[in-house]
Design a protein around this motif. Structure first.
Motif, PDB file in Angstrom:
ATOM      1  N   ALA A 170      37.336  47.070  38.783  1.00 56.83           N
ATOM      2  CA  ALA A 170      37.625  46.057  37.836  1.00 56.83           C
ATOM      3  C   ALA A 170      39.064  45.322  38.326  1.00 56.83           C
ATOM      4  O   ALA A 170      40.049  46.246  38.595  1.00 56.83           O
ATOM      5  CB  ALA A 170      37.805  46.414  36.330  1.00 56.83           C
ATOM      6  N   ILE A 171      39.158  44.076  38.515  1.00 65.48           N
ATOM      7  CA  ILE A 171      40.035  43.604  39.444  1.00 65.48           C
ATOM      8  C   ILE A 171      40.949  42.355  38.414  1.00 65.48           C
ATOM      9  O   ILE A 171      40.078  41.538  38.048  1.00 65.48           O
ATOM     10  CB  ILE A 171      39.777  42.810  40.470  1.00 65.48           C
ATOM     11  N   LEU A 172      42.250  42.610  38.191  1.00 61.90           N
ATOM     12  CA  LEU A 172      42.957  41.683  37.317  1.00 61.90           C
ATOM     13  C   LEU A 172      43.515  40.545  38.320  1.00 61.90           C
ATOM     14  O   LEU A 172      44.266  40.914  39.182  1.00 61.90           O
ATOM     15  CB  LEU A 172      43.989  42.339  36.779  1.00 61.90           C
ATOM     16  N   GLU A 173      42.797  39.282  38.446  1.00 58.29           N
ATOM     17  CA  GLU A 173      43.067  38.346  39.303  1.00 58.29           C
ATOM     18  C   GLU A 173      44.574  37.955  38.804  1.00 58.29           C
ATOM     19  O   GLU A 173      45.047  38.296  37.836  1.00 58.29           O
ATOM     20  CB  GLU A 173      42.189  37.245  39.199  1.00 58.29           C
ATOM     21  N   THR A 174      45.128  37.024  39.856  1.00 60.52           N
ATOM     22  CA  THR A 174      46.538  36.450  39.676  1.00 60.52           C
ATOM     23  C   THR A 174      46.438  35.419  38.590  1.00 60.52           C
ATOM     24  O   THR A 174      47.626  35.287  38.072  1.00 60.52           O
ATOM     25  CB  THR A 174      46.818  35.664  40.923  1.00 60.52           C
ATOM     26  N   ASN A 175      45.362  34.900  38.072  1.00 61.03           N
ATOM     27  CA  ASN A 175      45.522  34.092  36.802  1.00 61.03           C
ATOM     28  C   ASN A 175      45.308  34.597  35.537  1.00 61.03           C
ATOM     29  O   ASN A 175      45.100  34.092  34.452  1.00 61.03           O
ATOM     30  CB  ASN A 175      44.288  32.662  36.972  1.00 61.03           C
ATOM     31  N   GLY A 176      45.449  36.104  35.805  1.00 65.07           N
ATOM     32  CA  GLY A 176      45.096  36.743  34.153  1.00 65.07           C
ATOM     33  C   GLY A 176      43.800  37.197  34.008  1.00 65.07           C
ATOM     34  O   GLY A 176      43.399  37.632  33.094  1.00 65.07           O
ATOM     35  N   GLU A 177      42.745  36.343  34.774  1.00 62.98           N
ATOM     36  CA  GLU A 177      41.271  36.678  34.547  1.00 62.98           C
ATOM     37  C   GLU A 177      40.649  38.242  35.043  1.00 62.98           C
ATOM     38  O   GLU A 177      41.341  38.478  36.238  1.00 62.98           O
ATOM     39  CB  GLU A 177      40.496  35.685  35.049  1.00 62.98           C
ATOM     40  N   LEU A 178      39.995  38.862  34.190  1.00 63.55           N
ATOM     41  CA  LEU A 178      39.558  40.047  34.618  1.00 63.55           C
ATOM     42  C   LEU A 178      38.177  39.990  35.403  1.00 63.55           C
ATOM     43  O   LEU A 178      37.271  39.534  34.845  1.00 63.55           O
ATOM     44  CB  LEU A 178      39.400  41.280  33.484  1.00 63.55           C
ATOM     45  N   SER A 179      37.880  40.557  36.842  1.00 62.16           N
ATOM     46  CA  SER A 179      36.719  40.244  37.185  1.00 62.16           C
ATOM     47  C   SER A 179      36.015  41.668  37.613  1.00 62.16           C
ATOM     48  O   SER A 179      36.760  42.567  37.724  1.00 62.16           O
ATOM     49  CB  SER A 179      36.787  39.858  38.870  1.00 62.16           C
ATOM     50  N   ILE A 180      34.967  41.694  37.006  1.00 63.66           N
ATOM     51  CA  ILE A 180      34.226  43.125  37.042  1.00 63.66           C
ATOM     52  C   ILE A 180      33.093  42.928  38.312  1.00 63.66           C
ATOM     53  O   ILE A 180      32.281  42.106  38.361  1.00 63.66           O
ATOM     54  CB  ILE A 180      33.488  43.254  35.694  1.00 63.66           C
ATOM     55  N   ILE A 181      32.948  44.029  38.843  1.00 65.84           N
ATOM     56  CA  ILE A 181      31.960  44.540  39.968  1.00 65.84           C
ATOM     57  C   ILE A 181      31.314  45.646  39.641  1.00 65.84           C
ATOM     58  O   ILE A 181      31.872  46.946  39.336  1.00 65.84           O
ATOM     59  CB  ILE A 181      32.523  44.614  41.209  1.00 65.84           C
ATOM     60  N   PRO A 182      30.274  45.371  38.905  1.00 66.04           N
ATOM     61  CA  PRO A 182      29.474  46.687  38.224  1.00 66.04           C
ATOM     62  C   PRO A 182      28.729  47.749  39.297  1.00 66.04           C
ATOM     63  O   PRO A 182      28.696  47.494  40.358  1.00 66.04           O
ATOM     64  CB  PRO A 182      28.312  45.921  37.369  1.00 66.04           C
TER      65      PRO A 182
END
Length: 223
Positions: A133-145
């Protein structure tokens, strides 16, 4: 009253133009510096509309200055990874190989409940489904399942998909889009003939008409 109306309309048009100059990226998730600039422009625009006694030119100059500052910073971000790291920050790994990175959560002042809530918003029921789970610089959370939780793709099934074109709108609310007709390699006569086949004598009676990805014509009449 008239002065307020004129100033409001002028500032509205000017701010819309300024945001268009910033690019369409500004309408999506904002970076911190972009959010600050948008808030400052909104404040300057509000002052220009409220304070009719003050010169509107001063606020316009300030907005133009912010506009050029944003364009300059965006250009620097495009050209320099080092500058981008300072201005926008770097992505933060909150879940690494299925384990919560508690130090990173503490540094960002995010509690576990917030993390789990955002994971559920991404339609992953359990933290056990998440590899990264990666918190991007724009505040969006990206998920790699995890591998066993990823959706099955056509490639996984060894199926060769057929090529799909992009849907093309031809008529919207009774108006023919001649540019899209050329893109679709069709002409107005062909379109009118297709409407007559569907018992539609006037294209102005059509609410929406488009060619789908398989070049099939879809037509919906106005009520």
């Amino acid at each position: 009253m008239l002065i307020i109306l004129i100033r409001t309309l002028f500032i509205y048009i000017f701010v819309v133009f300024a945001i268009r100059m910033m690019g369409k990226g500004e309408l999506t998730e904002l970076q911190p510096f972009e959010l600050v600039i948008m808030l400052m422009i909104a404040e300057l625009a509000a002052l220009s509309m409220e304070n009719t006694g003050a010169s509107i030119l001063n606020n316009l100059i300030a907005i133009i200055t912010l506009l050029f500052a944003q364009i300059l910073i965006s250009y620097i971000n495009m050209k320099s990874e080092w500058a981008r790291g300072i201005i926008c920050g770097k992505p933060s790994v909150l879940v690494n190989e299925g384990k919560i990175n508690i130090k990173e959560l503490q540094r960002l002042r995010i509690n576990i409940n917030d993390l789990v809530e955002q994971i559920r918003e991404k339609e992953y029921v359990s933290l056990a489904d998440v590899e990264f789970a990666i918190l991007e610089t724009n505040g969006e959370l990206s998920i790699i399942p995890k591998a066993n939780k990823r959706p099955v793709t056509v490639e996984d099934l060894n199926i060769q998909p057929t090529y799909e074109n992009m849907p093309i709108s031809l008529i919207i609310d009774g108006h023919i889009n001649h540019t899209n007709l050329k893109i679709a390699q069709r002409n107005e006569n062909w379109l009118l003939e297709q409407l007559r086949v569907r018992n539609i004598s006037d294209y102005k009676d059509v609410l929406f008409c488009f060619l789908d990805e398989n070049k099939k014509l879809y037509v919906q009449k106005k009520d």
